[in-house]
Design an enzyme around this catalytic site. Structure first.
Site, PDB file in Angstrom:
ATOM      1  CG  ASP A  84      -1.946   1.037   1.251  1.00 40.14           C
ATOM      2  OD1 ASP A  84      -1.809   2.009   0.495  1.00 40.14           O
ATOM      3  OD2 ASP A  84      -2.915   0.908   2.017  1.00 40.14           O
ATOM      4  CB  SER A  85       0.800   4.331  -2.005  1.00 45.29           C
ATOM      5  OG  SER A  85      -0.390   4.955  -1.543  1.00 45.29           O
ATOM      6  N   GLY A  86       0.769   4.069   1.356  1.00 45.04           N
ATOM      7  CA  GLY A  86       0.865   4.866   2.572  1.00 45.04           C
ATOM      8  C   GLY A  86      -0.165   5.971   2.638  1.00 45.04           C
TER       9      GLY A  86
ATOM     10  CG  PHE B 122      -6.248   4.074   4.451  1.00 44.22           C
ATOM     11  CD1 PHE B 122      -7.543   4.450   4.182  1.00 44.22           C
ATOM     12  CD2 PHE B 122      -5.981   3.414   5.641  1.00 44.22           C
ATOM     13  CE1 PHE B 122      -8.566   4.181   5.089  1.00 44.22           C
ATOM     14  CE2 PHE B 122      -6.989   3.138   6.551  1.00 44.22           C
ATOM     15  CZ  PHE B 122      -8.292   3.529   6.271  1.00 44.22           C
TER      16      PHE B 122
ATOM     17  CG  ASP C 107      -5.993  -5.041   1.585  1.00 37.23           C
ATOM     18  OD1 ASP C 107      -5.754  -4.600   2.726  1.00 37.23           O
ATOM     19  OD2 ASP C 107      -6.476  -4.332   0.673  1.00 37.23           O
TER      20      ASP C 107
ATOM     21  CB  CYS D   7     -12.106 -25.582   9.134  1.00 39.10           C
ATOM     22  SG  CYS D   7     -10.651 -24.519   8.981  1.00 39.10           S
TER      23      CYS D   7
ATOM     24  CB  CYS E 123      -7.156 -24.189  10.166  1.00 43.05           C
ATOM     25  SG  CYS E 123      -8.251 -24.023  11.580  1.00 43.05           S
TER      26      CYS E 123
ATOM     27  CB  CYS F 201     -10.925 -26.772  12.619  1.00 41.12           C
ATOM     28  SG  CYS F 201     -11.640 -25.112  12.672  1.00 41.12           S
TER      29      CYS F 201
ATOM     30  CG  HIS G 136     -10.751 -20.847  12.001  1.00 38.93           C
ATOM     31  ND1 HIS G 136     -11.255 -21.994  11.411  1.00 38.93           N
ATOM     32  CD2 HIS G 136     -11.763 -19.933  11.980  1.00 38.93           C
ATOM     33  CE1 HIS G 136     -12.518 -21.791  11.061  1.00 38.93           C
ATOM     34  NE2 HIS G 136     -12.848 -20.544  11.389  1.00 38.93           N
TER      35      HIS G 136
END
Length: 377
Positions: free
Chosen positions: A94-96, A98, A268, A306, A308, A311, A337
């Site tokens: 991210d360019s920064g 935000f 994201d 699931c 993971c 689980c 999870h």
């Protein structure tokens, strides 16, 4: 074609949804794709190996945080972000913009860029499109984001237009400052709040500049899902069909499904990791709070389908105990999870698009979410 040329190919479509592959210098990204957030060169609570086990092809890092600590030049001297954090696959930074815009009193914006005080120690910095490109180059970002101003919400039309047009001028400067390398890409960011005319103007301006991919920014900032989806329905059809489309900062599981159905390829969000640290689990049956007393004697898994470790190997009762005892393992297991669940959604949608059955997948998904969690013992 050389394997590491930055390229996007679409292998299947289903309505507006696309199944594709972004080829990069650091490997392929299967789309639709969800990028776990590794803001400060780490996905909180997870090793890179564990993140990869969930099925993630790409991570997100952040220019603002990494420029402050440990410093972009330092990361560059140490071999770049991939080597620094032991993640050799693609990284988007991210360019920064935000983060800087969210500093409020700590920053000042003008045509050149943004000057701001570090939230860490008050030191003064300047971030411009050119400096953002330089930092992301030091980090060796596979996908660099153009520097933009994230328009606040709500904003009147004049405010949104002024903000968007500044972002478009910054996008051109970002494009001119970007160091093109084989297998690396630069994405422009569409702004314009929830105004149809401004979104279309932004898309046209970015298309004229020319980018390797196009992001949709300024959503998931309080406008609500209905307004977000309405904005996507206007924006994505106007975007180039042969370039990846990235919806920034989104979102909840139902946001992901709805946005893919409206033509988005990449996402994201901090939600799965942040929620995992706070005892919130995303499951096929909706959100589950593992601090609730109902789990204290429940020997069943969180989600029996699931794969993971949380689980496969542990009960709801144990997960509940870990959070009540404030043990770090609870945050790690629930983060794992949640990331697994988000990647499972992506896998499910990729398969459904290939089969032409995304509408059926979505119906089943929303029905399961509405049913709620399994009954207590």
């Amino acid at each position: 074609m050389t394997a590491n040329i930055f390229n996007f190919t679409i292998s299947a479509t289903d309505g507006a949804a696309r199944r594709g592959t972004v080829s990069t210098a650091h490997g392929d990204i299967r789309t639709p794709a969800f990028m776990p957030v590794g803001t400060a060169a780490t996905v909180k609570g997870m090793t890179p190996e564990a993140v990869r086990e969930t099925g993630a092809d790409i991570l997100l890092g952040n220019t603002y945080h990494l420029m402050l600590r440990p410093g972009a030049e330092r990361v560059g001297r140490l071999g770049g972000l991939h080597k620094f954090m032991n993640w050799e696959r693609p990284i988007l930074t991210d360019s920064g913009g935000f983060q800087v815009m969210s500093l409020n009193e700590l920053r000042k914006i003008d045509e050149n860029g943004v000057t701001f005080k570090s939230h860490i120690d008050g030191q003064r910095f300047e971030l411009t499109p050119e400096r953002s490109m330089e930092i992301q180059n030091h980090l060796d970002a596979t996908i660099t984001m153009a520097f933009d101003e994230c328009t606040p919400y709500p904003a009147d039309h004049e405010t949104a237009a002024t903000s968007m047009r500044r972002s478009m001028r910054w996008a051109k400067r970002s494009s001119e400052a970007f160091e093109a390398r084989q297998g690396y890409g630069l994405f422009g960011i569409v702004q314009g709040s929830t105004y149809e005319d401004l979104r279309l103007e932004s898309v046209n301006a970015l298309t004229d500049i020319g980018f390797d991919g196009y992001a949709i920014g300024g959503l998931a900032v309080g406008e609500g899902q209905e307004a977000m989806f309405s904005t996507l329905e206007v924006t994505t059809p106007a975007m180039l069909a042969d370039k990846p489309r990235y919806l920034m900062g989104v979102g909840k599981p139902d946001d992901l499904v709805g946005a893919v159905m409206r033509g988005v390829d990449m996402f994201d969000c901090v939600l799965p990791t942040r929620s995992g640290r706070n005892a919130q689990a995303f499951t096929r049956f909706g959100t589950v709070n593992m601090r609730n007393a109902r789990h204290a004697d429940d020997d069943r898994p969180l989600d029996e389908l699931c794969e993971c470790p949380a689980c496969r190997n542990y009960s709801r009762a144990y997960l509940h105990h870990l959070f009540k005892a404030k043990e770090i393992l609870g945050a790690t297991l629930l983060t794992w999870h949640n990331l697994q669940y988000y990647q499972d959604i992506m896998r499910g949608m990729r398969a459904a698009i290939e089969e032409g059955s995304l509408a059926s997948y979505a119906l089943d998904f929303f029905a399961a979410q509405e049913n709620g969690d399994i009954p207590p013992l």
